[in-house]
Design an enzyme around this catalytic site. Structure first.
Site, PDB file in Angstrom:
ATOM      1  N   HIS A 200      49.433  62.196 -22.420  1.00  0.00           N
ATOM      2  CA  HIS A 200      48.066  62.376 -22.273  1.00  0.00           C
ATOM      3  C   HIS A 200      48.297  63.919 -21.843  1.00  0.00           C
ATOM      4  O   HIS A 200      49.065  64.484 -21.213  1.00  0.00           O
ATOM      5  CB  HIS A 200      47.552  61.516 -21.156  1.00  0.00           C
TER       6      HIS A 200
ATOM      7  N   ASN B 257      41.361  53.768 -20.843  1.00  0.00           N
ATOM      8  CA  ASN B 257      42.209  54.218 -19.824  1.00  0.00           C
ATOM      9  C   ASN B 257      41.692  54.805 -18.305  1.00  0.00           C
ATOM     10  O   ASN B 257      40.690  55.479 -18.334  1.00  0.00           O
ATOM     11  CB  ASN B 257      42.446  55.780 -20.571  1.00  0.00           C
ATOM     12  N   TRP B 258      41.635  53.836 -17.776  1.00  0.00           N
ATOM     13  CA  TRP B 258      41.123  54.017 -16.279  1.00  0.00           C
ATOM     14  C   TRP B 258      41.667  55.027 -15.511  1.00  0.00           C
ATOM     15  O   TRP B 258      41.051  55.429 -14.474  1.00  0.00           O
ATOM     16  CB  TRP B 258      41.500  52.601 -15.366  1.00  0.00           C
ATOM     17  N   LYS B 259      42.700  55.794 -15.847  1.00  0.00           N
ATOM     18  CA  LYS B 259      43.318  56.944 -15.068  1.00  0.00           C
ATOM     19  C   LYS B 259      43.538  56.436 -13.587  1.00  0.00           C
ATOM     20  O   LYS B 259      43.924  55.241 -13.528  1.00  0.00           O
ATOM     21  CB  LYS B 259      42.371  58.122 -15.208  1.00  0.00           C
TER      22      LYS B 259
ATOM     23  N   GLY C 168      38.148  57.066 -21.258  1.00  0.00           N
ATOM     24  CA  GLY C 168      38.459  57.469 -20.119  1.00  0.00           C
ATOM     25  C   GLY C 168      37.042  57.150 -19.258  1.00  0.00           C
ATOM     26  O   GLY C 168      36.943  56.038 -18.825  1.00  0.00           O
ATOM     27  N   GLY C 169      36.281  58.199 -18.808  1.00  0.00           N
ATOM     28  CA  GLY C 169      35.165  57.702 -17.856  1.00  0.00           C
ATOM     29  C   GLY C 169      34.554  56.520 -17.999  1.00  0.00           C
ATOM     30  O   GLY C 169      33.992  55.889 -17.256  1.00  0.00           O
TER      31      GLY C 169
ATOM     32  N   GLU D 158      46.443  65.160 -19.421  1.00  0.00           N
ATOM     33  CA  GLU D 158      46.474  65.504 -18.060  1.00  0.00           C
ATOM     34  C   GLU D 158      47.992  65.396 -17.588  1.00  0.00           C
ATOM     35  O   GLU D 158      48.152  66.136 -16.666  1.00  0.00           O
ATOM     36  CB  GLU D 158      45.731  64.304 -17.094  1.00  0.00           C
TER      37      GLU D 158
ATOM     38  N   SER E 185      35.318  62.023 -24.051  1.00  0.00           N
ATOM     39  CA  SER E 185      34.000  61.988 -23.851  1.00  0.00           C
ATOM     40  C   SER E 185      33.121  60.848 -24.667  1.00  0.00           C
ATOM     41  O   SER E 185      32.275  61.063 -25.131  1.00  0.00           O
ATOM     42  CB  SER E 185      33.019  63.214 -23.653  1.00  0.00           C
TER      43      SER E 185
ATOM     44  N   GLU F  46      43.049  63.945 -29.032  1.00  0.00           N
ATOM     45  CA  GLU F  46      42.277  64.082 -27.944  1.00  0.00           C
ATOM     46  C   GLU F  46      42.124  65.406 -27.697  1.00  0.00           C
ATOM     47  O   GLU F  46      42.972  66.300 -26.796  1.00  0.00           O
ATOM     48  CB  GLU F  46      42.902  63.441 -26.579  1.00  0.00           C
TER      49      GLU F  46
ATOM     50  N   GLY G  91      36.653  64.492 -20.347  1.00  0.00           N
ATOM     51  CA  GLY G  91      35.926  64.431 -19.294  1.00  0.00           C
ATOM     52  C   GLY G  91      34.854  65.642 -19.098  1.00  0.00           C
ATOM     53  O   GLY G  91      34.558  65.786 -17.893  1.00  0.00           O
TER      54      GLY G  91
HETATM   55  P1  PGA Z   1      37.255  60.881 -21.121  1.00  0.00           P
HETATM   56  O1  PGA Z   1      38.735  60.810 -21.321  1.00  0.00           O
HETATM   57  O2  PGA Z   1      36.457  59.558 -21.929  1.00  0.00           O
HETATM   58  O3  PGA Z   1      36.799  60.825 -19.506  1.00  0.00           O
HETATM   59  O4  PGA Z   1      36.848  61.980 -21.590  1.00  0.00           O
HETATM   60  C1  PGA Z   1      39.538  60.252 -22.285  1.00  0.00           C
HETATM   61  C2  PGA Z   1      40.952  60.512 -22.027  1.00  0.00           C
HETATM   62  O5  PGA Z   1      41.278  61.122 -21.075  1.00  0.00           O
HETATM   63  O6  PGA Z   1      41.709  59.445 -22.489  1.00  0.00           O
END
Ligand code: PGA
Length: 252
Positions: free
Chosen positions: A96, A9-11, A235-236, A98, A214, A168, A174
């Site tokens: 998600h 998930n590149w956001k 994500g990150g 976010e 994470s 999640e 994050g």
């Molecule tokens: P993260 O994000 O790996 O940066 O914690 C995961 C996500 O939000 O899908």
């Protein structure tokens, strides 16, 4: 058995050029594992270019990060499931945290999105998870159950086998503080039991439940050893091709 699913998930990261470079490096890898499924969820703007590149050799599937539930209409700024399907998306991230927290998506909206994605023959990666406060108050299962019920209670049973559920925990996203494999497994097991009660053990045994929050090269192998953790949503650590490749090669 359930095939492990590794989702990037590149956001809101990567221009089209950067995305193309990433995918070119990935596609050129000689020994990508064939016993896992890989999905990249880039920003909407990258979908078409990546889809053209993938048409040459498809080592990875494409997913979107969001969708609207209507097929067309006066919804300025929104993207229809039809558009995503046309671009070759197989997956769509829905709900998600976010989106829930920063863009005020409600369980009701998320429920409509899950259904719309399935009706358009794509796979929703349906995200659920509790906040730190909810966990500290012992409300994790209650929150998970509410999120599951609101999106899936009225879903036709034949849709369930086409669903991916992503656990999640909000406190892990994050923050660098992942859920331990034991903590994550407990919730994954609870989710699978819930699905089993709802639609039976056979479908519950097929559904992939992935963990996100994470995930990094140095913790993914331990997480993926747990019986109910069928993949990871990254994500990150998915933004750089090097760390994504380390995660994809977690068994080596
Ligand atoms: P993260 O994000 O790996 O940066 O914690 C995961 C996500 O939000 O899908």
């Amino acid at each position: 058995m359930r095939k492990p699913l590794i989702i990037a998930n590149w956001k809101m990261n990567h221009t089209v050029n950067e995305a193309l470079k990433f995918l070119t490096v990935l596609q050129k890898q000689p020994n990508l594992p064939s016993d896992i499924d890989m999905v990249i969820c880039p920003p909407f703007t990258c979908l078409q270019s990546l889809s053209i590149l993938l048409a040459e050799e498809k080592k990875v599937s494409l997913g979107a990060q969001n969708v609207h539930w209507e097929k067309a209409g006066a919804y300025t700024g929104e993207v229809s499931p039809l558009f995503l399907k046309e671009l070759g998306c197989d997956y769509v991230i829905v709900g998600h945290s976010e989106r829930r927290q920063l863009f005020f998506e409600t369980n009701e909206m998320i429920s409509k999105k899950v259904k719309a994605v399935l009706e358009n023959e794509m796979i929703p990666i349906f995200c659920i998870g509790e906040t730190k406060q909810e966990r500290d108050q012992g409300k994790t299962q209650m929150v998970i159950q509410t999120q599951l019920r609101s999106a899936l209670d009225f879903l036709p049973h034949n849709f369930f086998s086409h669903l991916v559920i992503a656990y999640e925990p909000v406190w892990a996203i994050g923050t660098g503080q992942n859920a331990t494999p034991e903590v994550a497994e407990e919730v994954h097991h609870y989710i699978r039991e819930w699905v089993s009660k709802k639609v039976g053990g056979e479908i519950a045994g097929q559904i992939r439940i992935v963990y996100g929050g994470s995930v990094k090269p140095d913790n993914c192998a331990e997480l993926l050893k747990k019986p109910d953790i069928d993949g990871v949503l990254v994500g990150g650590a998915s933004v750089s091709v090097d760390s994504f490749l380390q995660i994809v090669n977690y068994r080596r």
